[in-house]
Every structure is written in structure tokens, then in C-alpha cells.
Scaffold this motif. Structure first.
Motif, PDB file in Angstrom:
ATOM      1  N   ILE A 199      35.721  33.109  36.830  1.00  0.00           N
ATOM      2  CA  ILE A 199      34.505  33.327  36.051  1.00  0.00           C
ATOM      3  C   ILE A 199      34.463  32.343  34.894  1.00  0.00           C
ATOM      4  O   ILE A 199      35.473  32.130  34.202  1.00  0.00           O
ATOM      5  CB  ILE A 199      34.463  34.769  35.535  1.00  0.00           C
ATOM      6  CG1 ILE A 199      34.426  35.747  36.712  1.00  0.00           C
ATOM      7  CG2 ILE A 199      33.264  34.993  34.619  1.00  0.00           C
ATOM      8  CD1 ILE A 199      34.479  37.195  36.296  1.00  0.00           C
ATOM      9  N   ASP A 200      33.318  31.739  34.689  1.00  0.00           N
ATOM     10  CA  ASP A 200      33.121  30.873  33.533  1.00  0.00           C
ATOM     11  C   ASP A 200      33.104  31.741  32.276  1.00  0.00           C
ATOM     12  O   ASP A 200      32.209  32.568  32.094  1.00  0.00           O
ATOM     13  CB  ASP A 200      31.812  30.104  33.680  1.00  0.00           C
ATOM     14  CG  ASP A 200      31.604  29.111  32.535  1.00  0.00           C
ATOM     15  OD1 ASP A 200      32.508  28.985  31.682  1.00  0.00           O
ATOM     16  OD2 ASP A 200      30.534  28.473  32.501  1.00  0.00           O
ATOM     17  N   GLN A 201      34.113  31.562  31.418  1.00  0.00           N
ATOM     18  CA  GLN A 201      34.252  32.424  30.250  1.00  0.00           C
ATOM     19  C   GLN A 201      33.101  32.269  29.265  1.00  0.00           C
ATOM     20  O   GLN A 201      32.834  33.164  28.467  1.00  0.00           O
ATOM     21  CB  GLN A 201      35.577  32.137  29.543  1.00  0.00           C
ATOM     22  CG  GLN A 201      36.806  32.379  30.409  1.00  0.00           C
ATOM     23  CD  GLN A 201      36.915  33.830  30.841  1.00  0.00           C
ATOM     24  OE1 GLN A 201      37.008  34.720  30.001  1.00  0.00           O
ATOM     25  NE2 GLN A 201      36.885  34.073  32.147  1.00  0.00           N
ATOM     26  N   SER A 218      35.716  35.231  45.250  1.00  0.00           N
ATOM     27  CA  SER A 218      34.890  34.490  44.309  1.00  0.00           C
ATOM     28  C   SER A 218      35.755  33.595  43.452  1.00  0.00           C
ATOM     29  O   SER A 218      36.943  33.822  43.258  1.00  0.00           O
ATOM     30  CB  SER A 218      34.076  35.439  43.437  1.00  0.00           C
ATOM     31  OG  SER A 218      34.945  36.276  42.714  1.00  0.00           O
TER      32      SER A 218
END
Length: 588
Positions: free
Chosen positions: A30-32, A27
Motif C-alpha cells: 500500500i502506498d503510505q 495485492s
């Protein structure tokens, strides 16, 4: 020496590298900005859950009663009062129990919690009416005398009997005469005045935010107590592990000195027999001096570690603790690194305390605005007074103390106060507290990063200690066998004393490193338990391994992400999955 857990383990649940877990995930990053907010997970005003922290012990069992802490204000003033009269062996469980019962630091934290609880009760009292009783004189004796300028005193008219009889009425004739007025007055009285006032703030904008702030401060104090308790347990365990390492160092030093004495004796005997040189005797003497230096250093470390533990446990002044059990791994850590980090975020009261600090600052900001908001109060006042005696009498002897006056008054009103202008003070205080809340949010982010770093450091330290236990254990076995063979070679005349000295030094250093690895492992394990709140341990068995090195069928020292062996022996049987033999659970 007992080589515990890890040297001869044939099966283990592997410890995988951090990079391997990241490689398995395909993946994207991750968008924080999508991460959940802490107030959503914990609530804006988190409260410590009942049972989240194992309560501290409050009583000692009968065997430990002599170790009760001295009074808080006790201060020895004689030499025999601080002389050590007993060396008391303690297990780790005994040390933790004594720390919880005796520690003045924990008692101070408990006292602060009670203080915060009292402050909360004081703040809640603002919802209730106030009843005030006041009295002026219980009783009050009043005596007075007054004198007035005669020039300003009006004349008085006095009726005087002339002695004649009125022929018409038959009554004595009376005429009016003018005389000077009274310019002196006297008074004597007993007075009692009492007043009862009932007041209640119907509208008070400061009340709700002040109670909210006091409640959050109480929760903060509870968090501080839980933190102090956990830190106490960690520090006590760390001091105990250090003491175990010091004891092991003394044992190793003593064994080294004994071995050096034997080597020196043999070297001198061979020198006297003419089969070796003076150089070998000097080498043996040098090794003996080196081992004695190690023993002296380790004895000093042992004394220091004992007194450090005694200070932590607040033991009586004439008792020094000793370790009742040798050092051995406490168990194997099961959760992965990611599980440990998430558990720490959910577990640590430091984060809850900062969220409460944000709530406190917001409440204080609202309370500061109340200074320029109206307050409406209901007030009822009842008063009564009684006076016995007279005042304003022209003659002191004419005062009658039987004369009295009694009165009762009652008033009911609504009172409103509203400060219309304060020079901008309330608004400035509001901004200050809001800025403090923003600062606490930044501190929350710093604490979050620090907590993750602490968990990772402990985890990496645990992984390193696992490998060090295995490598140093193998090193001890190899060095022990090398020393035995070198001694046989010297006795056979095919080697020199230098070889024995070198192998003996290697064995001493290997045993010290092994003891340090055990200490580092247990310390890292205790830190993980403290920093994550997890207790997912698998207990280690305690095998006694032979001093002869066995054939090593394991591969050489692995490099990440190659699986590493566990510190516990035969962990594969207890922890390996049953359904898929080649699938292992990652500690990471």
C-alpha cells in the motif's frame, strides 16, 4: 488440580499465523501516502464520546462497605492500626469495583478534569462585560489644618463702625480698615465616593484562541481520566491474576511437600527394612528440602501479591485481600490481529490527546499574535460623591457640619489599544508554538507505532499462552501419570527413589508452568481488552478433566501458519461457521 480448557479440546477455532493472512493477499504494498489523515478520521479537535467508557462506580454494595478506603489524610501512628485483622476473599469483579470507588489516583484524575472544566468556564467569561464597583471611604473622615507664611498673605479690609451718625441718611458711619489676612485654615468633612464601571471588549483577538485552547485542555483532561480508569482496571486485573498464580503456587508447594514427606517416610521404612540404600533416603530428604524452598518462596510471593492488590484497592489498613476464585481462562479472543489494531487506533485516547495537543499549540500561537493586534473596548463609568462639613474655614469653631455637597458624574467612551512594536516577541512566540504543534505531530506518529506494537505484543503473548496452556496441561497429566507409575515401580522393587524424586520434581515444575500459562493468558487477554476497546470474548466452560492422560489424536505441536488449538474447550461448536465446515475464522 483442575486442568482447565485446552488440554483435551477436540475442536477449536484456529489461530492462524500472520504470514498466512499476508500470503492470501496478492495485492501490492500500500502506498503510505494514500493513508487517511488522523484529523480527517477523528477531527482536528476530537471529543470523547459519551458512553465510550463505562463510567466508574461511585458506591459500594453493602457487603463491601467495610472495605471503604480510609480518609485521604489518615495516617496510622500505632502498631495495632496497621496489624492485619481480616483476610477478605474477593472476586475479580469485587476487586475492580473497589478499585474504581477507592483509588486515589482515579480521584485525582477526576479532580484534574473538574479543574480543566473550571478553567474553560473562566476562559468563556471573556465574552461577557466586566462590572467593577469601587469606593474610597465608606465613609471617610477628613480633617485638615493649613498654615501660610504671613508675608505672602494679602491684607483684608474690615468695615468698622465709628459711632457717629450720618446727618443725611441717619445711618451709622462706617469706615474701612486694613488688617492682616488669615494665614490659618481649618476643615472637617465626612466623605463618600463610589464608582461603577462597565467595560466590554468589542474586539479582542486573544479571546477566541484562548477559549479554544481551554476547551481542548478540558477534552485532554477527560481523555486523561478515561486513560487512568482503563489503566486502573488493567493493573487491578493484572495484580489479581498474579495473586491467583501465587495462590496456585502455594497450593502446588504444599502438595509437593506432602508428597515429599510421604516419599521420605517410605524411603526410611524401606531403608530400615534393608531393601534400599542410604542414598535413596538422602535423595528423598533433598527433594523435601527443595519442595520446602519452593513453598517458602511461593508463600512470600503470595504475601507480596496480596499487599500489592491491597495497595491498588486502597483498602483499610487492617485488611488484606485474598483471591476468592481459582485461576481459569476468562474466555477466547475473537477479533483478528488486523481488526484489533484498527480498533486500537480508533479507540485509544492517547491519539486523541495528541491531536488536541496540536490544536492547543495552534490556538496558543494565534493567541500570541494578539499581543500586537488592536483591542477595542466599550467603557462606561458612573461615579458619585457626597461631602458633609466644610474646609478652608479660618476658625475651627466656625465649621458647620450640616453643610453638604453631593455630585454625580457619568462618562461613556470607546477605548482602543494597539501595541505597534514589541521587539519581535509576538512573532517569536508564534513560531515557538507552531514548532510545538509540529513536535506533537511527530509524537503522534510515535504513539501510533507504540500502540500497534502493544497490541501485537499482547496478541503474540495470547497466542503463546494458548499453546503453553495446552502443552503444560499435557505435561502435567504426563508427569502425574509418570509419578504414579514410578511409585508403583518402587513399591514393586524394580526402580529406585531417584526415579520418584525426578518425576515429582517434573510434576511440580509442570504445575507451576501451567499456572503461569493461565496467568499469562488472562493478562494478555486483559491487555487486549484495554488496548483495543473490544470485548469480543467467548466465555470458557470449566470442565474437570481426569488425571489419566487420554489418547492424543491431535497432530504434534504446529508451526506457523498451521492452525493452533483454542484455549477454550469445544469452541468449534460455538464459533465454527455453519455454511462451510472447512472454513475457519482467523483470530489473526
Amino acid at each position: 488440580m483442575l486442568l482447565i480448557a485446552g488440554v483435551m479440546a477436540t475442536g477449536a477455532s484456529p489461530v492462524l499465523g500472520q504470514h498466512s493472512s499476508s500470503e492470501d493477499s496478492a495485492s501490492a504494498l500500500i502506498d503510505q501516502s494514500t493513508l487517511p489523515a488522523a484529523p480527517e478520521l477523528k477531527g482536528g479537535r476530537p471529543r470523547i464520546k459519551d458512553g465510550a467508557v463505562a463510567p466508574a462506580a461511585t458506591e459500594l454494595p453493602p457487603p463491601l462497605l467495610p472495605l471503604t478506603a480510609p480518609p485521604s489524610l489518615a495516617l496510622p501512628d500505632q502498631n495495632q492500626q496497621v496489624s492485619i485483622h481480616e483476610l477478605r476473599p474477593l472476586t475479580l469483579e469485587d476487586a475492580l469495583l473497589l478499585a474504581e470507588v477507592n483509588s486515589p489516583t482515579l480521584k485525582a484524575a477526576a479532580s484534574q478534569t473538574e479543574q480543566a472544566k473550571s478553567s474553560l468556564r473562566a476562559a468563556i467569561s471573556s465574552w461577557y462585560p466586566k462590572i467593577d464597583l469601587s469606593a474610597s471611604g465608606l465613609p471617610e473622615y477628613f480633617k485638615s489644618y493649613s498654615f501660610q507664611n504671613p508675608d505672602f498673605v494679602p491684607d483684608r479690609v474690615v468695615q468698622k463702625n465709628t459711632g457717629a451718625i450720618n446727618p443725611l441718611t441717619g445711618a451709622p458711619e462706617i469706615r474701612n480698615e486694613t488688617r492682616d489676612g488669615y494665614n490659618e485654615r481649618y476643615g472637617r468633612e465626612w466623605r463618600v465616593n463610589a464608582s461603577l464601571q462597565v467595560s466590554w471588549d468589542i474586539i479582542n483577538p486573544r479571546r477566541v484562541p484562548e477559549i479554544a485552547a481551554a476547551r481542548d485542555q478540558y477534552e485532554q483532561a477527560r481523555d486523561s481520566y478515561a486513560i487512568a480508569l482503563r489503566d486502573l482496571r488493567l493493573n487491578t486485573s493484572t495484580d489479581y491474576f498474579n495473586l491467583q498464580e501465587a495462590d496456585e503456587g502455594v497450593r502446588i508447594g504444599q502438595a509437593s511437600v506432602r508428597a515429599s514427606l510421604v516419599s521420605l517416610r517410605d524411603a526410611r521404612a524401606r531403608f530400615n527394612a534393608g531393601v534400599n540404600t542410604k542414598l535413596e533416603v538422602l535423595e528423598a530428604e533433598t527433594q523435601l528440602a527443595r519442595d520446602r524452598n519452593i513453598l517458602t518462596s511461593k508463600l512470600g510471593d503470595q504475601d507480596t501479591s496480596r499487599r500489592l492488590l491491597a495497595s491498588k484497592l486502597d483498602l483499610p489498613q487492617d485488611i488484606t485481600p485474598t483471591a476468592a476464585t481459582p485461576a481459569r481462562p476468562l474466555g477466547s479472543w475473537q477479533p483478528s490481529l488486523q481488526e484489533s489494531i484498527v480498533a486500537a487506533f480508533n479507540f485509544r485516547e492517547e491519539l486523541d490527546s495528541l491531536l488536541l495537543k496540536i490544536s492547543i499549540n495552534n490556538s496558543e500561537a494565534n493567541a500570541s499574535l494578539a499581543a500586537v493586534q488592536p483591542v477595542l473596548s466599550f467603557v462606561n463609568t458612573s461615579s458619585t460623591s457626597r461631602r458633609e462639613g466644610q474646609s478652608g474655614i479660618t476658625s475651627l469653631g466656625d465649621i458647620d457640619m450640616d453643610d453638604y455637597v453631593w455630585s454625580v458624574q457619568n462618562s461613556t467612551s470607546l477605548r482602543a489599544t494597539w501595541r505597534l512594536f514589541d521587539g519581535g516577541r509576538a512573532r517569536a512566540e508564534y513560531r515557538r508554538f507552531k514548532q510545538a504543534a509540529e513536535e506533537s505531530a511527530y509524537r503522534f506518529a510515535r504513539a501510533r507505532d507504540s500502540i500497534r506494537l502493544e497490541v501485537e505484543q499482547s496478541f503474540f503473548g495470547l497466542r503463546t499462552a494458548v499453546q503453553n496452556i495446552q502443552t503444560t496441561g499435557s505435561e502435567v497429566l504426563s508427569a502425574r501419570e509418570s509419578l504414579r507409575l514410578s511409585q508403583l515401580r518402587v513399591q514393586a522393587g524394580v526402580s529406585t527413589q531417584r526415579e520418584v524424586v525426578n518425576n515429582q520434581r517434573d510434576l511440580t515444575n509442570a504445575e507451576l508452568r501451567y499456572a503461569g500459562a493461565i496467568r499469562d493468558y488472562n493478562t494478555s487477554l486483559a491487555q487486549l481488552r484495554r488496548r483495543t476497546g473490544l470485548d469480543a470474548l467467548v466465555s470458557c466452560s470449566n470442565p474437570v478433566l481426569p488425571s489419566v492422560k487420554s489418547v492424543d489424536n491431535e497432530p504434534s505441536i504446529p508451526i506457523e501458519p498451521t492452525p493452533l488449538k483454542s484455549v477454550c474447550p469445544a469452541m468449534e461448536i460455538s464459533t465454527a461457521p455453519i455454511d462451510t465446515p472447512d472454513t475457519t475464522r482467523s483470530l489473526w
